[in-house]
Write a protein that holds these residues in place. Structure first.
Motif, PDB file in Angstrom:
ATOM      1  N   GLU B  89      44.294  29.568  42.404  1.00 13.91           N
ATOM      2  CA  GLU B  89      43.202  29.396  43.365  1.00 13.91           C
ATOM      3  C   GLU B  89      43.755  28.679  44.595  1.00 13.91           C
ATOM      4  N   GLN B  94      40.779  32.302  52.938  1.00 13.26           N
ATOM      5  CA  GLN B  94      40.037  33.511  52.648  1.00 13.26           C
ATOM      6  C   GLN B  94      40.962  34.571  52.036  1.00 13.26           C
ATOM      7  N   THR B  95      40.446  35.258  51.010  1.00 16.07           N
ATOM      8  CA  THR B  95      41.264  36.245  50.310  1.00 16.07           C
ATOM      9  C   THR B  95      41.837  37.293  51.268  1.00 16.07           C
ATOM     10  N   LEU B 138      36.095  39.610  49.170  1.00 14.22           N
ATOM     11  CA  LEU B 138      37.346  39.285  49.856  1.00 14.22           C
ATOM     12  C   LEU B 138      37.143  38.286  50.985  1.00 14.22           C
ATOM     13  N   LEU B 142      40.454  32.453  48.180  1.00 13.86           N
ATOM     14  CA  LEU B 142      41.299  33.174  47.237  1.00 13.86           C
ATOM     15  C   LEU B 142      41.149  32.650  45.802  1.00 13.86           C
ATOM     16  N   ASN B 143      40.618  33.501  44.970  1.00 21.15           N
ATOM     17  CA  ASN B 143      40.470  33.235  43.530  1.00 21.15           C
ATOM     18  C   ASN B 143      39.557  32.066  43.178  1.00 21.15           C
ATOM     19  N   TYR B 146      36.231  32.859  41.197  1.00 17.78           N
ATOM     20  CA  TYR B 146      36.283  34.244  40.728  1.00 17.78           C
ATOM     21  C   TYR B 146      36.214  34.224  39.203  1.00 17.78           C
ATOM     22  N   LYS B 151      39.660  37.968  39.149  1.00 12.82           N
ATOM     23  CA  LYS B 151      41.012  37.516  39.501  1.00 12.82           C
ATOM     24  C   LYS B 151      42.044  38.602  39.222  1.00 12.82           C
ATOM     25  N   GLN B 154      41.824  41.409  41.627  1.00 13.81           N
ATOM     26  CA  GLN B 154      42.378  40.907  42.869  1.00 13.81           C
ATOM     27  C   GLN B 154      43.910  41.005  42.865  1.00 13.81           C
ATOM     28  N   GLN B 158      46.140  43.250  45.407  1.00 16.69           N
ATOM     29  CA  GLN B 158      47.319  42.770  46.154  1.00 16.69           C
ATOM     30  C   GLN B 158      48.505  43.683  45.900  1.00 16.69           C
TER      31      GLN B 158
END
Lengths: 485, 248
Positions: B89, B94-95, B138, B142-143, B146, B151, B154, B158
């Motif tokens: 995480e 931001q993802t 998204l 990030l994570n 989630y 995850k 995601q 990626q």
């Protein structure tokens, strides 16, 4: 080119780990001899063609300064400062007769500003930033004046305001930070050189971000900035100051006083991006940044919000504060302080709750790397009349490496039973698994640190005006370069 | 693509991998199965370059380069991707911004220009749709917050955006419900080509119903004790690790 683009471009062209603003401009200067005494103060006042009341005010402050000891509460190692071994006034010669328009300004000065990424030319002003640029001791050019004055907004250098708006200056100067507050405040009051003055009349919402860049250029010159912002009833203003200084081996002193006054329903948003020269890796040189910033929420429903990103200076000593006098008034403090190598910072805020239903919010993010020490020092003081006061404080510290220090020193004093104070604090080390994860996605270690730290600071950075958020993010990453092996 | 010879790895003086050999060619999917503590995850970390692991002996060649001489980010930018068992995480990031940063890091490494915002948005949207990922997700950090399934999806997103040459999936099936497992596997299958290779690390045969491996290896006590084709996975499911390891 729009100012924003120019700023971004400027930031993108940064060199490696070296301080990017480390150039100095060759200019002929007018300087009185070194030293601090009544004659120097009279010299400064005379150079500025000040009225007598201003000189008297300065001389009185000097008397007060002589009686006050140096403030010692901070967790800082401050070498003895020899006030007599310092120049207190310096202006580039070509500015002695103040330029009437931008075309008259020494091209060297314009070049310096271009290197800093400050857009001075009129066509570059279209992006919505009015700049009052301070070059050493004299305000070079104030742009946007016409548009602002049509709205009744006064945005000029403080020296000018002393002459053009003496009543406002007399009424408010020193009304938030008394001359006798502490010795740096008194010193500034005695020898202040220049700074910004802003008055927003009743009911006016200032349509642009007002901005000043301060820059210490001359060697051995203390810069004593004095800024006064008054937001009259129902008005709004957002102000941003950015600071850089050239690279010098010796230390330079910057002791600023900034006073804000918000009347009924007025709001002042004050943002700082401070990137003074921090000294080299061994701690040689760098700026001593001793700053007193204080805002008074005098009117009901008024609001003052401080946002600061402090990445530079050898020593930072700074506590932007709010005096919440008006009922329902609000104070906010959002801070990112980054110290790397030998830098020291002792910074935080004071929220003094006096009026009913006053509220304050403090979000502080301290990042420490190298051998640096970073202290959050804050006071939340709720007086007995401040019924229903609220405070929320969050202090997060992030450590990079194992030779640095983070300290949190919150003081909470509450004198009534129906107020509520919350304090949250965390200290963490940068997580190696997070770094590994980012690197596995192709980021090099410095980019990975920059990304994680920017995420850590996001709550604060998002309070900066858009135009400067990008620059601040880059600065955050740059100031931590070399911190991970 | 990848050639591991006589690899010995220890951590804090404890020997984990004890003479492992494995060759993965372009276009192949290999499954590595083994009980807890057999050295599966250690292998994935050694390949991706996590520190703290001591390489006592052996060589790893990757695309004609000495993998062990490359930094973590160099390996990544050379096309080696690890889908983490426990994705990290990163609060405040931001993802989508992370994805863009990763893509542009790789492009920079390869001497290409940055991907512009529009091109990136298009790519992200199409890849997310393939994986049934709501693009709203998204925009979150990030994570952070989630679910386990989100995850893992995601991670696969990626992977598909970075289109690696060599992808290692470290127990990607753990914590996935059957629908998520299917979506994740489909994502992997779409990415599969003659030009890239996969190493799928798992406890269970279940995942291999969806991602059909060309080779199956059983690892026990830091060594590959048996290799075969897909039928080995079925045999393992029937008999268990202990019996298979013994018979090896």
């Amino acid at each position: 080119m729009a100012a924003t683009e120019q700023t971004i471009k400027q930031v993108n062209t940064l060199g490696d780990t070296d301080y990017k603003y480390g150039f100095s401009t060759e200019l002929d200067e007018i300087r009185p001899p070194k030293g601090l005494n009544e004659d120097i103060i009279k010299f400064i006042s005379a150079q500025k063609d000040e009225p007598e009341w201003m000189l008297d005010w300065r001389l009185n402050a000097f008397k007060v300064f002589n009686k006050l000891p140096k403030p010692e509460w901070a967790k800082l190692n401050i070498p003895e400062i020899d006030y007599q071994d310092c120049y207190y006034y310096s202006i580039p010669k070509s500015l002695k007769d103040k330029p009437k328009s931008l075309d008259e300004i020494d091209p060297e000065i314009i070049k310096t500003y271009e290197k800093l990424g400050i857009p001075l030319k009129e066509q570059k002003m279209l992006s919505g930033i009015a700049v009052d640029a301070v070059f050493d001791s004299v305000s070079v050019a104030t742009t946007y004046k016409k548009q602002l004055s049509d709205l009744g907004i006064v945005f000029c250098s403080i020296s000018e305001a002393v002459k053009t708006h003496p009543d406002l200056v007399k009424k408010y100067l020193g009304s938030v930070i008394p001359v006798s507050d502490h010795s740096f405040a008194a010193l500034n009051s005695a020898v202040f050189t220049d700074g910004s003055f802003i008055y927003i009349p009743e009911g006016v919402r200032c349509p642009v971000e007002l901005s000043t860049y301060f820059r210490i250029n001359a060697m051995n010159t203390g810069q004593f900035e004095r800024t006064l912002i008054i937001a009259d009833k129902d008005s709004y203003v957002s102000y941003l100051e950015g600071c850089t200084a050239p690279m010098r081996d010796e230390n330079q002193l910057h002791a600023a006083n900034v006073e804000l006054v918000a009347l009924d329903n007025a709001e002042i948003k004050y943002s700082t991006v401070q990137n003074w020269y921090p000294g080299d890796k061994e701690g040689k040189g760098g700026i001593y940044n001793f700053v007193t910033k204080r805002g008074a929420c005098r009117g009901k429903n008024s609001k003052i919000s401080w946002t600061q990103v402090e990445t530079g200076s050898a020593i930072t000593w700074k506590y932007p504060s709010c005096i919440l006098q008006g009922d329902n008034s609000k104070g906010e403090f959002y801070s990112v302080a980054i110290t790397n190598n030998m830098q020291q910072a002792d910074t935080g805020t004071k929220m003094i709750h006096i009026g009913k239903n006053t509220s304050s919010k403090i979000i502080s993010k301290g990042i420490s790397a190298g051998k640096a020490n970073n202290t959050y020092r804050g006071l939340v003081n709720i007086l007995s009349k401040a019924k229903n006061a609220r405070n929320f404080t969050q202090c997060d510290s992030l450590l990079i490496g194992n030779k640095c220090g983070a300290h949190t020193v919150p003081y909470i004093e509450s004198s009534n039973s129906d107020s509520m104070v919350e304090h949250e604090a965390t200290t963490s080390k940068i997580n190696e698994d997070q770094l590994f994860y980012c690197q596995q996605r192709g980021l090099n270690s410095e980019d990975a640190v920059g990304l994680i730290v920017n995420g850590f600071c996001k709550e604060v950075l998002q309070h900066l005006p858009m135009e400067f958020a990008v620059e601040a993010q880059k600065l955050v990453a740059i100031s931590l370069e070399g911190s991970v092996g | 693509m990848l050639e591991i010879k006589n690899l010995h790895v220890s951590i804090e003086e404890k020997k984990i991998i004890k003479g492992l050999n494995l060759t993965i060619n372009k276009g192949e999917v290999h499954a590595l199965m083994g009980p807890n503590g057999s050295g599966k995850s250690t292998l994935s970390y050694v390949l991706s370059g996590k520190d703290k692991y001591e390489i006592d002996n052996g060589t790893i060649e990757y695309n004609e380069k000495n993998l062990l001489e490359l930094d973590v980010d160099e390996r990544a930018n050379e096309g080696l991707f690890l889908a983490f068992q426990y994705p990290m995480e990163i609060p405040g990031v931001q993802t989508s911004f992370f994805l863009k940063t990763a893509i542009n890091s790789k492009r920079k490494y390869l001497g290409q220009s940055e991907m512009d915002a529009l091109e990136f948005a298009k790519l992200m949207k199409s890849k997310a749709e393939e994986l049934n990922i709501n693009t709203e997700m998204l925009k979150r950090d990030l994570n952070v917050n989630y679910s386990g399934g989100e995850k893992k999806k995601q991670e696969i997103l990626q992977m598909s955006m970075l289109s690696p040459k060599m992808a290692i999936l470290d127990e990607t099936d753990s914590g996935l419900d059957i629908d998520a497992l299917r979506i994740v596997s489909e994502g992997v299958n779409k990415l599969k080509s003659k030009e890239n290779s996969f190493l799928v690390i798992t406890h269970y045969q279940r995942l291999l119903n969806y991602i059909k491996p060309d080779f199956v290896h059983i690892i026990a006590d830091g060594r590959i004790v048996k290799s075969g084709d897909y039928s080995l996975a079925l045999e393992l499911e029937e008999k268990g690790y202990e019996e298979i390891s013994k018979s090896a």
